[in-house]
Scaffold this active site. Structure first.
Site, short mmCIF file in Angstrom:
data_model
loop_
_atom_site.label_atom_id
_atom_site.label_comp_id
_atom_site.label_asym_id
_atom_site.label_seq_id
_atom_site.Cartn_x
_atom_site.Cartn_y
_atom_site.Cartn_z
CG HIS A 67 -6.31 -20.67 -56.19
ND1 HIS A 67 -7.05 -20.71 -57.34
CD2 HIS A 67 -7.19 -20.86 -55.17
CE1 HIS A 67 -8.34 -20.93 -57.04
NE2 HIS A 67 -8.44 -21.03 -55.73
CG HIS A 68 -0.69 -15.41 -54.36
ND1 HIS A 68 -1.93 -14.99 -53.91
CD2 HIS A 68 0.21 -14.87 -53.49
CE1 HIS A 68 -1.77 -14.25 -52.84
NE2 HIS A 68 -0.49 -14.16 -52.55
CE LYS A 73 -8.28 -18.19 -41.99
NZ LYS A 73 -9.73 -18.35 -41.91
CE LYS A 97 -9.21 -7.42 -44.89
NZ LYS A 97 -10.52 -7.60 -44.23
CG ASP A 102 4.55 -9.96 -44.51
OD1 ASP A 102 4.41 -9.96 -45.74
OD2 ASP A 102 5.33 -9.22 -43.89
CE LYS A 109 -15.73 -11.91 -46.10
NZ LYS A 109 -14.70 -11.33 -45.21
P1 NAD Z 1 -21.25 -8.26 -36.60
O1 NAD Z 1 -22.41 -8.93 -37.24
O2 NAD Z 1 -20.68 -8.81 -35.35
O3 NAD Z 1 -21.58 -6.72 -36.29
C1 NAD Z 1 -22.10 -5.81 -37.21
C2 NAD Z 1 -22.89 -4.77 -36.43
O4 NAD Z 1 -23.34 -3.74 -37.33
C3 NAD Z 1 -24.14 -5.35 -35.77
O5 NAD Z 1 -24.18 -4.96 -34.40
C4 NAD Z 1 -25.28 -4.75 -36.57
O6 NAD Z 1 -26.47 -4.57 -35.81
C5 NAD Z 1 -24.67 -3.42 -37.00
N1 NAD Z 1 -25.36 -2.81 -38.15
C6 NAD Z 1 -25.96 -3.42 -39.19
N2 NAD Z 1 -26.48 -2.51 -40.03
C7 NAD Z 1 -26.21 -1.32 -39.50
C8 NAD Z 1 -26.49 0.01 -39.90
N3 NAD Z 1 -27.16 0.26 -41.02
N4 NAD Z 1 -26.06 1.03 -39.12
C9 NAD Z 1 -25.38 0.77 -37.98
N5 NAD Z 1 -25.09 -0.46 -37.55
C10 NAD Z 1 -25.50 -1.49 -38.30
O7 NAD Z 1 -20.16 -8.17 -37.76
P2 NAD Z 1 -18.60 -7.93 -37.61
O8 NAD Z 1 -17.93 -9.25 -37.61
O9 NAD Z 1 -18.35 -6.96 -36.51
O10 NAD Z 1 -18.29 -7.27 -39.03
C11 NAD Z 1 -18.49 -5.89 -39.27
C12 NAD Z 1 -17.67 -5.48 -40.46
O11 NAD Z 1 -16.29 -5.77 -40.21
C13 NAD Z 1 -18.00 -6.19 -41.78
O12 NAD Z 1 -17.76 -5.29 -42.84
C14 NAD Z 1 -16.98 -7.32 -41.82
O13 NAD Z 1 -16.73 -7.76 -43.15
C15 NAD Z 1 -15.77 -6.60 -41.24
N6 NAD Z 1 -14.74 -7.48 -40.68
C16 NAD Z 1 -15.00 -8.37 -39.69
C17 NAD Z 1 -13.97 -9.15 -39.16
C18 NAD Z 1 -14.19 -10.08 -38.01
O14 NAD Z 1 -13.20 -10.66 -37.53
N7 NAD Z 1 -15.39 -10.23 -37.50
C19 NAD Z 1 -12.68 -9.05 -39.70
C20 NAD Z 1 -12.44 -8.12 -40.72
C21 NAD Z 1 -13.48 -7.33 -41.19
#
Ligand code: NAD
Length: 474
Positions: A67-68, A73, A97, A102, A109
Protein backbone atom coordinates in the site's frame (compact mmCIF):
# COMPACT_ATOMS: atom_id res chain seq x y z
CA UNK A 1 -4.35 -30.09 -4.97
CA UNK A 2 -1.12 -30.74 -3.01
CA UNK A 3 0.86 -30.56 -6.26
CA UNK A 4 -0.74 -27.28 -7.20
CA UNK A 5 0.01 -25.87 -3.77
CA UNK A 6 3.61 -26.90 -4.29
CA UNK A 7 3.74 -25.07 -7.61
CA UNK A 8 2.40 -21.89 -5.98
CA UNK A 9 4.79 -22.20 -3.05
CA UNK A 10 7.74 -22.78 -5.40
CA UNK A 11 6.74 -19.66 -7.33
CA UNK A 12 6.53 -17.55 -4.16
CA UNK A 13 9.90 -18.90 -3.00
CA UNK A 14 11.44 -17.97 -6.36
CA UNK A 15 10.09 -14.43 -6.12
CA UNK A 16 11.41 -14.11 -2.55
CA UNK A 17 14.84 -15.37 -3.60
CA UNK A 18 14.93 -12.88 -6.47
CA UNK A 19 14.04 -10.17 -3.96
CA UNK A 20 16.74 -11.30 -1.50
CA UNK A 21 19.40 -11.40 -4.25
CA UNK A 22 18.60 -7.80 -5.18
CA UNK A 23 18.20 -6.57 -1.59
CA UNK A 24 21.86 -7.46 -0.95
CA UNK A 25 22.81 -4.52 -3.15
CA UNK A 26 20.51 -2.07 -1.32
CA UNK A 27 21.47 0.23 1.53
CA UNK A 28 17.90 0.40 2.89
CA UNK A 29 17.50 -0.72 6.51
CA UNK A 30 16.64 -4.42 7.10
CA UNK A 31 13.28 -3.37 8.63
CA UNK A 32 12.21 -1.40 5.55
CA UNK A 33 13.40 -4.22 3.27
CA UNK A 34 11.36 -6.74 5.30
CA UNK A 35 8.28 -4.51 4.97
CA UNK A 36 8.81 -4.09 1.21
CA UNK A 37 9.01 -7.90 0.83
CA UNK A 38 5.88 -9.08 2.71
CA UNK A 39 2.28 -9.14 1.52
CA UNK A 40 0.28 -6.51 3.44
CA UNK A 41 -3.09 -8.26 3.35
CA UNK A 42 -4.79 -11.45 2.19
CA UNK A 43 -8.57 -11.79 1.91
CA UNK A 44 -10.03 -15.25 1.30
CA UNK A 45 -13.70 -15.86 0.61
CA UNK A 46 -16.04 -18.75 -0.12
CA UNK A 47 -19.41 -17.95 -1.60
CA UNK A 48 -22.36 -19.91 -3.00
CA UNK A 49 -23.29 -19.78 -6.66
CA UNK A 50 -26.14 -21.57 -8.35
CA UNK A 51 -24.91 -23.72 -11.22
CA UNK A 52 -27.47 -25.72 -13.23
CA UNK A 53 -29.96 -25.63 -10.36
CA UNK A 54 -27.41 -26.80 -7.74
CA UNK A 55 -25.47 -24.73 -5.21
CA UNK A 56 -21.69 -24.76 -5.61
CA UNK A 57 -19.22 -23.20 -3.20
CA UNK A 58 -16.63 -21.10 -5.02
CA UNK A 59 -13.35 -20.01 -3.45
CA UNK A 60 -11.83 -16.62 -4.18
CA UNK A 61 -8.90 -14.61 -2.93
CA UNK A 62 -7.55 -11.07 -3.20
CA UNK A 63 -4.02 -10.25 -2.05
CA UNK A 64 -2.78 -6.68 -1.65
CA UNK A 65 0.97 -6.86 -1.48
CA UNK A 66 1.79 -3.21 -0.95
CA UNK A 67 0.00 0.00 0.00
CA UNK A 68 2.99 2.32 -0.36
CA UNK A 69 1.06 3.84 -3.27
CA UNK A 70 -2.69 3.69 -3.78
CA UNK A 71 -4.62 2.23 -5.41
CA UNK A 72 -3.07 -1.22 -5.48
CA UNK A 73 -3.33 -2.94 -8.84
CA UNK A 74 -3.27 -6.44 -10.25
CA UNK A 75 -5.17 -8.91 -12.38
CA UNK A 76 -7.76 -11.52 -11.53
CA UNK A 77 -7.00 -15.08 -12.52
CA UNK A 78 -9.69 -17.71 -13.16
CA UNK A 79 -8.21 -21.18 -12.86
CA UNK A 80 -8.64 -24.38 -10.86
CA UNK A 81 -4.94 -24.12 -9.99
CA UNK A 82 -5.32 -20.82 -8.10
CA UNK A 83 -3.83 -21.04 -4.61
CA UNK A 84 -2.79 -18.59 -1.94
CA UNK A 85 0.96 -18.69 -2.46
CA UNK A 86 0.61 -18.35 -6.23
CA UNK A 87 -1.56 -15.25 -5.83
CA UNK A 88 0.84 -13.85 -3.21
CA UNK A 89 3.74 -14.35 -5.62
CA UNK A 90 1.84 -12.61 -8.42
CA UNK A 91 0.79 -9.73 -6.13
CA UNK A 92 4.41 -9.31 -5.01
CA UNK A 93 5.59 -9.17 -8.61
CA UNK A 94 2.98 -6.49 -9.33
CA UNK A 95 4.46 -4.14 -6.72
CA UNK A 96 7.92 -4.38 -8.27
CA UNK A 97 6.57 -4.29 -11.81
CA UNK A 98 4.72 -1.03 -11.17
CA UNK A 99 7.83 0.50 -9.61
CA UNK A 100 10.04 -0.58 -12.54
CA UNK A 101 7.84 1.24 -15.05
CA UNK A 102 6.99 4.18 -12.76
CA UNK A 103 3.31 3.37 -12.47
CA UNK A 104 2.26 4.92 -9.13
CA UNK A 105 0.38 1.90 -7.74
CA UNK A 106 0.95 -0.76 -5.10
CA UNK A 107 0.78 -4.42 -6.14
CA UNK A 108 -2.19 -6.79 -5.80
CA UNK A 109 -3.63 -9.92 -7.40
CA UNK A 110 -6.81 -11.91 -7.23
CA UNK A 111 -7.94 -15.38 -8.12
CA UNK A 112 -11.07 -17.47 -8.32
CA UNK A 113 -11.03 -21.24 -8.40
CA UNK A 114 -13.10 -21.90 -11.49
CA UNK A 115 -12.42 -23.39 -14.89
CA UNK A 116 -13.39 -20.70 -17.42
CA UNK A 117 -13.25 -23.16 -20.32
CA UNK A 118 -15.79 -25.63 -18.94
CA UNK A 119 -18.09 -23.13 -17.19
CA UNK A 120 -21.04 -21.56 -18.96
CA UNK A 121 -21.07 -17.81 -19.63
CA UNK A 122 -23.99 -17.52 -17.21
CA UNK A 123 -22.01 -19.20 -14.43
CA UNK A 124 -18.95 -17.08 -15.15
CA UNK A 125 -21.03 -13.93 -14.95
CA UNK A 126 -22.60 -14.97 -11.62
CA UNK A 127 -19.23 -15.91 -10.15
CA UNK A 128 -17.54 -12.70 -11.36
CA UNK A 129 -20.33 -10.45 -10.07
CA UNK A 130 -20.53 -12.22 -6.70
CA UNK A 131 -16.71 -12.10 -6.28
CA UNK A 132 -16.78 -8.36 -7.13
CA UNK A 133 -19.65 -7.79 -4.66
CA UNK A 134 -17.69 -9.54 -1.89
CA UNK A 135 -14.72 -7.24 -2.53
CA UNK A 136 -16.96 -4.15 -2.70
CA UNK A 137 -18.57 -5.05 0.65
CA UNK A 138 -15.14 -4.95 2.31
CA UNK A 139 -13.91 -1.85 0.48
CA UNK A 140 -11.29 -4.02 -1.23
CA UNK A 141 -11.99 -2.62 -4.67
CA UNK A 142 -12.40 0.97 -5.88
CA UNK A 143 -10.65 3.61 -7.99
CA UNK A 144 -8.58 4.82 -5.03
CA UNK A 145 -8.36 1.48 -3.22
CA UNK A 146 -7.55 -1.52 -5.38
CA UNK A 147 -8.10 -1.80 -9.13
CA UNK A 148 -8.23 -5.29 -10.71
CA UNK A 149 -7.51 -6.12 -14.37
CA UNK A 150 -7.60 -9.21 -16.58
CA UNK A 151 -5.15 -12.05 -16.15
CA UNK A 152 -4.97 -15.71 -17.09
CA UNK A 153 -8.51 -16.93 -17.80
CA UNK A 154 -10.23 -13.53 -17.68
CA UNK A 155 -10.64 -10.72 -20.19
CA UNK A 156 -12.56 -7.55 -21.02
CA UNK A 157 -15.93 -9.31 -20.61
CA UNK A 158 -15.28 -10.12 -16.94
CA UNK A 159 -13.95 -6.60 -16.34
CA UNK A 160 -17.18 -5.12 -17.78
CA UNK A 161 -19.20 -7.29 -15.33
CA UNK A 162 -17.06 -6.06 -12.44
CA UNK A 163 -17.44 -2.39 -13.48
CA UNK A 164 -21.20 -2.83 -13.83
CA UNK A 165 -21.51 -4.51 -10.41
CA UNK A 166 -19.47 -1.72 -8.84
CA UNK A 167 -21.60 0.97 -10.49
CA UNK A 168 -24.79 -0.78 -9.36
CA UNK A 169 -23.64 -0.90 -5.74
CA UNK A 170 -21.95 2.52 -5.70
CA UNK A 171 -24.60 4.30 -7.71
CA UNK A 172 -23.63 7.82 -8.81
CA UNK A 173 -19.91 7.64 -7.94
CA UNK A 174 -18.25 9.83 -10.58
CA UNK A 175 -15.04 7.82 -10.85
CA UNK A 176 -16.73 4.42 -10.64
CA UNK A 177 -15.35 3.17 -13.99
CA UNK A 178 -11.84 3.52 -12.58
CA UNK A 179 -12.54 0.55 -10.25
CA UNK A 180 -11.22 -1.91 -12.83
CA UNK A 181 -9.14 -1.74 -16.03
CA UNK A 182 -9.02 -3.84 -19.17
CA UNK A 183 -12.69 -2.99 -19.87
CA UNK A 184 -14.16 -3.00 -23.37
CA UNK A 185 -13.68 0.38 -25.08
CA UNK A 186 -17.45 1.02 -25.03
CA UNK A 187 -17.48 0.56 -21.23
CA UNK A 188 -14.71 3.01 -20.32
CA UNK A 189 -11.82 0.92 -21.63
CA UNK A 190 -8.95 2.39 -23.59
CA UNK A 191 -7.88 1.75 -27.16
CA UNK A 192 -4.62 -0.23 -27.21
CA UNK A 193 -5.13 -2.12 -23.90
CA UNK A 194 -5.86 -5.54 -25.43
CA UNK A 195 -2.48 -5.73 -27.19
CA UNK A 196 -0.53 -3.67 -24.61
CA UNK A 197 1.33 -6.46 -22.83
CA UNK A 198 2.36 -8.12 -26.09
CA UNK A 199 3.39 -4.79 -27.61
CA UNK A 200 5.42 -4.04 -24.49
CA UNK A 201 7.12 -7.44 -24.82
CA UNK A 202 7.99 -6.52 -28.42
CA UNK A 203 9.41 -3.09 -27.40
CA UNK A 204 11.51 -4.74 -24.66
CA UNK A 205 12.94 -7.40 -26.99
CA UNK A 206 13.65 -4.76 -29.66
CA UNK A 207 15.56 -2.68 -27.12
CA UNK A 208 17.62 -5.69 -26.01
CA UNK A 209 18.41 -6.65 -29.62
CA UNK A 210 19.96 -3.21 -30.16
CA UNK A 211 22.07 -3.50 -27.00
CA UNK A 212 25.45 -4.84 -28.15
CA UNK A 213 26.95 -4.70 -24.66
CA UNK A 214 24.23 -6.96 -23.23
CA UNK A 215 24.22 -9.33 -26.21
CA UNK A 216 27.98 -9.91 -26.08
CA UNK A 217 27.36 -12.30 -23.16
CA UNK A 218 25.20 -14.49 -25.40
CA UNK A 219 27.56 -14.27 -28.38
CA UNK A 220 25.15 -12.12 -30.32
CA UNK A 221 25.72 -8.85 -32.11
CA UNK A 222 23.56 -5.77 -31.88
CA UNK A 223 20.86 -5.84 -34.54
CA UNK A 224 17.16 -5.72 -35.17
CA UNK A 225 14.19 -8.07 -35.10
CA UNK A 226 14.81 -8.91 -38.80
CA UNK A 227 15.40 -12.66 -39.25
CA UNK A 228 15.42 -13.51 -35.54
CA UNK A 229 13.99 -16.98 -34.90
CA UNK A 230 11.36 -17.05 -32.18
CA UNK A 231 9.49 -19.82 -30.35
CA UNK A 232 6.48 -18.82 -28.28
CA UNK A 233 4.65 -20.76 -25.57
CA UNK A 234 0.97 -19.82 -25.19
CA UNK A 235 -1.04 -18.18 -27.96
CA UNK A 236 -3.27 -16.23 -25.60
CA UNK A 237 -3.42 -12.49 -25.08
CA UNK A 238 0.29 -12.00 -24.35
CA UNK A 239 1.79 -14.70 -26.60
CA UNK A 240 -0.33 -13.88 -29.62
CA UNK A 241 0.26 -10.13 -29.59
CA UNK A 242 3.96 -10.39 -28.68
CA UNK A 243 4.68 -12.80 -31.53
CA UNK A 244 2.45 -10.84 -33.94
CA UNK A 245 4.34 -7.56 -33.36
CA UNK A 246 7.72 -9.35 -33.61
CA UNK A 247 6.61 -10.97 -36.87
CA UNK A 248 5.49 -7.62 -38.30
CA UNK A 249 9.00 -6.34 -37.62
CA UNK A 250 10.70 -9.18 -39.51
CA UNK A 251 11.10 -11.97 -36.93
CA UNK A 252 10.48 -15.59 -37.99
CA UNK A 253 8.14 -17.48 -35.66
CA UNK A 254 9.40 -21.06 -35.94
CA UNK A 255 7.44 -22.71 -33.13
CA UNK A 256 4.24 -22.27 -31.15
CA UNK A 257 3.51 -24.33 -28.04
CA UNK A 258 -0.04 -24.60 -26.73
CA UNK A 259 -1.75 -26.83 -24.19
CA UNK A 260 -2.82 -29.41 -26.82
CA UNK A 261 0.66 -29.69 -28.36
CA UNK A 262 2.96 -27.62 -30.49
CA UNK A 263 3.73 -26.84 -34.12
CA UNK A 264 7.10 -26.20 -35.76
CA UNK A 265 8.23 -24.88 -39.11
CA UNK A 266 11.81 -23.57 -39.56
CA UNK A 267 10.61 -21.44 -42.50
CA UNK A 268 8.20 -19.52 -40.26
CA UNK A 269 4.57 -19.71 -39.20
CA UNK A 270 1.98 -16.99 -39.81
CA UNK A 271 0.79 -16.20 -36.28
CA UNK A 272 -2.42 -14.53 -37.34
CA UNK A 273 -3.45 -17.51 -39.47
CA UNK A 274 -2.67 -20.00 -36.68
CA UNK A 275 -4.68 -17.95 -34.22
CA UNK A 276 -7.67 -18.00 -36.57
CA UNK A 277 -7.21 -21.71 -37.29
CA UNK A 278 -7.07 -22.54 -33.55
CA UNK A 279 -10.15 -20.41 -32.82
CA UNK A 280 -12.07 -22.30 -35.51
CA UNK A 281 -10.84 -25.86 -34.84
CA UNK A 282 -10.00 -25.69 -31.12
CA UNK A 283 -6.41 -26.82 -31.74
CA UNK A 284 -3.30 -25.61 -33.54
CA UNK A 285 -2.24 -29.14 -34.44
CA UNK A 286 -2.07 -30.08 -38.15
CA UNK A 287 -1.65 -26.46 -39.21
CA UNK A 288 -0.45 -26.29 -42.85
CA UNK A 289 3.27 -26.91 -43.54
CA UNK A 290 4.05 -27.48 -39.85
CA UNK A 291 5.32 -30.50 -37.95
CA UNK A 292 3.21 -31.42 -34.93
CA UNK A 293 5.15 -31.59 -31.67
CA UNK A 294 3.24 -33.99 -29.47
CA UNK A 295 4.87 -33.07 -26.18
CA UNK A 296 4.36 -29.33 -26.13
CA UNK A 297 7.20 -28.79 -23.63
CA UNK A 298 9.70 -30.19 -26.20
CA UNK A 299 9.32 -26.95 -28.18
CA UNK A 300 10.89 -24.95 -25.36
CA UNK A 301 14.10 -26.93 -25.84
CA UNK A 302 14.45 -26.37 -29.59
CA UNK A 303 17.03 -24.08 -31.24
CA UNK A 304 15.96 -20.44 -31.57
CA UNK A 305 17.25 -16.93 -30.91
CA UNK A 306 14.40 -15.92 -28.62
CA UNK A 307 12.06 -18.04 -26.54
CA UNK A 308 8.91 -16.26 -25.32
CA UNK A 309 7.19 -18.22 -22.56
CA UNK A 310 3.77 -16.57 -22.39
CA UNK A 311 1.52 -19.12 -20.70
CA UNK A 312 2.14 -20.00 -17.07
CA UNK A 313 4.69 -19.97 -14.25
CA UNK A 314 7.44 -22.56 -13.55
CA UNK A 315 7.65 -23.73 -17.18
CA UNK A 316 11.44 -23.61 -17.28
CA UNK A 317 12.64 -25.43 -14.21
CA UNK A 318 15.35 -27.80 -12.98
CA UNK A 319 13.85 -30.48 -15.23
CA UNK A 320 14.55 -28.72 -18.55
CA UNK A 321 16.75 -25.66 -17.89
CA UNK A 322 20.01 -27.33 -18.94
CA UNK A 323 18.50 -28.27 -22.32
CA UNK A 324 17.23 -24.78 -23.25
CA UNK A 325 19.03 -23.62 -26.42
CA UNK A 326 17.51 -20.16 -26.88
CA UNK A 327 19.94 -17.25 -26.62
CA UNK A 328 17.36 -14.94 -25.07
CA UNK A 329 14.40 -15.83 -22.87
CA UNK A 330 11.78 -13.08 -23.02
CA UNK A 331 9.40 -13.59 -20.10
CA UNK A 332 5.93 -12.73 -21.40
CA UNK A 333 4.32 -14.76 -18.60
CA UNK A 334 4.77 -14.09 -14.91
CA UNK A 335 7.35 -16.36 -13.30
CA UNK A 336 7.92 -18.77 -16.21
CA UNK A 337 11.49 -19.47 -15.03
CA UNK A 338 12.12 -20.85 -11.54
CA UNK A 339 14.94 -19.40 -9.50
CA UNK A 340 16.99 -22.65 -9.64
CA UNK A 341 16.51 -22.80 -13.40
CA UNK A 342 17.66 -19.22 -13.75
CA UNK A 343 21.01 -20.09 -12.16
CA UNK A 344 21.57 -22.76 -14.82
CA UNK A 345 20.43 -20.49 -17.67
CA UNK A 346 22.71 -17.65 -16.60
CA UNK A 347 25.66 -20.05 -16.33
CA UNK A 348 24.90 -21.07 -19.92
CA UNK A 349 25.06 -17.39 -20.96
CA UNK A 350 21.38 -17.15 -21.78
CA UNK A 351 20.00 -13.63 -21.42
CA UNK A 352 16.74 -13.35 -19.47
CA UNK A 353 14.48 -10.36 -20.01
CA UNK A 354 12.58 -10.58 -16.72
CA UNK A 355 8.80 -10.59 -16.31
CA UNK A 356 8.66 -7.65 -13.94
CA UNK A 357 10.04 -5.48 -16.72
CA UNK A 358 9.07 -7.23 -19.94
CA UNK A 359 5.37 -7.82 -19.38
CA UNK A 360 4.74 -4.48 -17.64
CA UNK A 361 3.06 -3.06 -20.75
CA UNK A 362 -0.32 -4.27 -19.53
CA UNK A 363 -0.19 -2.43 -16.23
CA UNK A 364 1.27 0.63 -17.94
CA UNK A 365 -1.71 0.93 -20.26
CA UNK A 366 -4.06 0.01 -17.41
CA UNK A 367 -2.65 3.07 -15.67
CA UNK A 368 -3.52 5.14 -18.76
CA UNK A 369 -7.04 3.66 -18.71
CA UNK A 370 -7.44 4.55 -15.03
CA UNK A 371 -6.31 8.13 -15.76
CA UNK A 372 -8.82 8.29 -18.59
CA UNK A 373 -11.60 7.10 -16.25
CA UNK A 374 -10.70 9.66 -13.59
CA UNK A 375 -10.69 12.49 -16.12
CA UNK A 376 -13.75 11.14 -17.92
CA UNK A 377 -12.43 12.10 -21.32
CA UNK A 378 -10.83 10.18 -24.18
CA UNK A 379 -7.16 10.91 -24.75
CA UNK A 380 -6.73 13.12 -27.82
CA UNK A 381 -10.26 14.50 -27.72
CA UNK A 382 -9.23 17.99 -26.64
CA UNK A 383 -5.98 18.36 -28.57
CA UNK A 384 -6.13 16.39 -31.81
CA UNK A 385 -7.68 19.05 -34.05
CA UNK A 386 -5.63 21.88 -32.50
CA UNK A 387 -2.48 19.83 -33.18
CA UNK A 388 -3.58 19.26 -36.78
CA UNK A 389 -4.33 22.98 -37.26
CA UNK A 390 -0.85 23.92 -36.08
CA UNK A 391 0.79 21.33 -38.41
CA UNK A 392 -1.31 22.72 -41.29
CA UNK A 393 -0.05 26.24 -40.59
CA UNK A 394 3.51 24.88 -40.66
CA UNK A 395 2.94 23.03 -43.96
CA UNK A 396 1.36 26.16 -45.50
CA UNK A 397 4.36 28.24 -44.43
CA UNK A 398 6.77 25.69 -45.95
CA UNK A 399 4.80 25.70 -49.21
CA UNK A 400 4.67 29.48 -49.47
CA UNK A 401 8.37 30.02 -48.64
CA UNK A 402 9.61 27.15 -50.88
CA UNK A 403 7.12 27.85 -53.65
CA UNK A 404 6.49 24.09 -53.95
CA UNK A 405 3.22 22.32 -53.19
CA UNK A 406 3.01 18.99 -51.39
CA UNK A 407 0.69 16.22 -52.56
CA UNK A 408 -2.56 15.69 -50.67
CA UNK A 409 -1.16 12.40 -49.33
CA UNK A 410 2.03 14.05 -48.03
CA UNK A 411 -0.04 16.74 -46.37
CA UNK A 412 -2.33 14.18 -44.75
CA UNK A 413 0.64 12.31 -43.22
CA UNK A 414 2.37 15.50 -41.99
CA UNK A 415 -0.71 17.07 -40.47
CA UNK A 416 -2.25 14.09 -38.69
CA UNK A 417 -2.98 14.74 -35.00
CA UNK A 418 -2.64 12.05 -32.34
CA UNK A 419 -5.69 10.03 -31.38
CA UNK A 420 -6.09 7.77 -28.37
CA UNK A 421 -4.36 4.67 -29.71
CA UNK A 422 -1.36 6.71 -30.98
CA UNK A 423 -0.98 8.36 -27.58
CA UNK A 424 -1.31 5.08 -25.70
CA UNK A 425 1.28 3.34 -27.87
CA UNK A 426 3.64 6.29 -27.67
CA UNK A 427 3.33 6.36 -23.86
CA UNK A 428 3.91 2.62 -23.72
CA UNK A 429 6.96 2.75 -26.00
CA UNK A 430 8.49 5.58 -24.00
CA UNK A 431 7.85 3.70 -20.74
CA UNK A 432 9.42 0.45 -21.96
CA UNK A 433 12.48 2.22 -23.40
CA UNK A 434 13.07 4.33 -20.27
CA UNK A 435 12.66 1.38 -17.92
CA UNK A 436 15.03 -0.73 -20.02
CA UNK A 437 17.81 1.84 -19.80
CA UNK A 438 17.20 2.44 -16.10
CA UNK A 439 17.68 -1.28 -15.43
CA UNK A 440 20.80 -1.41 -17.63
CA UNK A 441 22.22 1.61 -15.82
CA UNK A 442 21.67 -0.14 -12.46
CA UNK A 443 23.51 -3.19 -13.86
CA UNK A 444 26.49 -1.00 -14.78
CA UNK A 445 26.57 1.08 -11.62
CA UNK A 446 26.26 -1.84 -9.19
CA UNK A 447 28.10 -4.35 -11.35
CA UNK A 448 25.09 -6.68 -11.41
CA UNK A 449 25.38 -9.45 -14.02
CA UNK A 450 21.71 -10.15 -14.74
CA UNK A 451 18.70 -8.03 -15.62
CA UNK A 452 16.29 -9.53 -13.10
CA UNK A 453 18.38 -8.65 -10.06
CA UNK A 454 18.88 -5.14 -11.44
CA UNK A 455 15.16 -4.72 -12.16
CA UNK A 456 14.25 -5.84 -8.62
CA UNK A 457 16.87 -3.51 -7.17
CA UNK A 458 15.62 -0.54 -9.23
CA UNK A 459 12.12 -1.24 -7.90
CA UNK A 460 13.20 -1.79 -4.28
CA UNK A 461 15.08 1.53 -4.23
CA UNK A 462 12.07 3.43 -5.61
CA UNK A 463 9.68 1.83 -3.08
CA UNK A 464 12.24 2.54 -0.32
CA UNK A 465 12.17 6.23 -1.23
CA UNK A 466 8.36 6.18 -0.80
CA UNK A 467 8.57 4.54 2.62
CA UNK A 468 11.27 6.97 3.75
CA UNK A 469 9.18 9.94 2.64
CA UNK A 470 5.96 8.56 4.16
CA UNK A 471 7.43 7.62 7.53
CA UNK A 472 5.87 4.88 9.61
CA UNK A 473 2.33 5.32 10.97
CA UNK A 474 1.59 5.98 13.88
P1 NAD B 1 -4.47 -16.15 -21.71
O1 NAD B 1 -5.42 -16.97 -20.91
O2 NAD B 1 -4.99 -15.16 -22.69
O3 NAD B 1 -3.45 -17.08 -22.53
C1 NAD B 1 -2.71 -18.13 -21.98
C2 NAD B 1 -2.46 -19.14 -23.08
O4 NAD B 1 -1.58 -20.17 -22.60
C3 NAD B 1 -3.74 -19.84 -23.55
O5 NAD B 1 -3.82 -19.79 -24.97
C4 NAD B 1 -3.58 -21.26 -23.02
O6 NAD B 1 -4.24 -22.22 -23.83
C5 NAD B 1 -2.07 -21.41 -23.05
N1 NAD B 1 -1.59 -22.50 -22.19
C6 NAD B 1 -2.10 -22.95 -21.02
N2 NAD B 1 -1.38 -23.97 -20.55
C7 NAD B 1 -0.41 -24.19 -21.44
C8 NAD B 1 0.65 -25.11 -21.51
N3 NAD B 1 0.84 -26.03 -20.55
N4 NAD B 1 1.49 -25.06 -22.58
C9 NAD B 1 1.30 -24.14 -23.55
N5 NAD B 1 0.31 -23.24 -23.53
C10 NAD B 1 -0.53 -23.26 -22.49
O7 NAD B 1 -3.53 -15.47 -20.61
P2 NAD B 1 -2.61 -14.19 -20.79
O8 NAD B 1 -3.36 -13.01 -20.33
O9 NAD B 1 -1.99 -14.21 -22.15
O10 NAD B 1 -1.52 -14.49 -19.67
C11 NAD B 1 -0.41 -15.34 -19.92
C12 NAD B 1 0.67 -15.04 -18.90
O11 NAD B 1 1.04 -13.66 -19.01
C13 NAD B 1 0.28 -15.25 -17.44
O12 NAD B 1 1.43 -15.65 -16.73
C14 NAD B 1 -0.12 -13.85 -16.99
O13 NAD B 1 0.00 -13.69 -15.58
C15 NAD B 1 0.90 -13.03 -17.74
N6 NAD B 1 0.53 -11.62 -17.95
C16 NAD B 1 -0.61 -11.25 -18.60
C17 NAD B 1 -0.88 -9.90 -18.80
C18 NAD B 1 -2.08 -9.45 -19.58
O14 NAD B 1 -2.20 -8.23 -19.81
N7 NAD B 1 -2.94 -10.33 -20.04
C19 NAD B 1 -0.01 -8.93 -18.29
C20 NAD B 1 1.15 -9.33 -17.63
C21 NAD B 1 1.42 -10.69 -17.49
Amino acid sequence: MADNQNEGTKFLESVHKYFDNAAKYSKLSPGILAQIKVCNSVYKISFPVEVDGKIEVIEGIRVQHSHHKLPSKGGIRFSMQVDEDEVKALATLMTFKCAVVDVPFGGAKGGVKINPRTSSVKTLERVTRRYAAELIKKNLIGPGMDVPAPDYGTGSREMAWIADTYQALKYGETNALGCVTGKPVGQGGIRGRAEATGLGVYFGIREALADGELLKGANMEAGTMQGKRIIVQGLGNVGYHASWFCQQDGAIITGIAEREGGIYNPEGINVEEVFKYRSETGSLLNFKNCTNIENTLDLLEMECDILIPAALENQINLGNAARIKAKIIAEGANGPVTQEAEEILLKNNIIILPDLYLNAGGVTVSYFEWLKNLSNVRFGRMGKRAEEASYKRLVNAIESTSGKNMTAQEKAILTKGSDEVNLVRSGLEDTMINAYHEIRETMRQKNIPDMRTAAFLTAIEKIGVSYEALGIFP
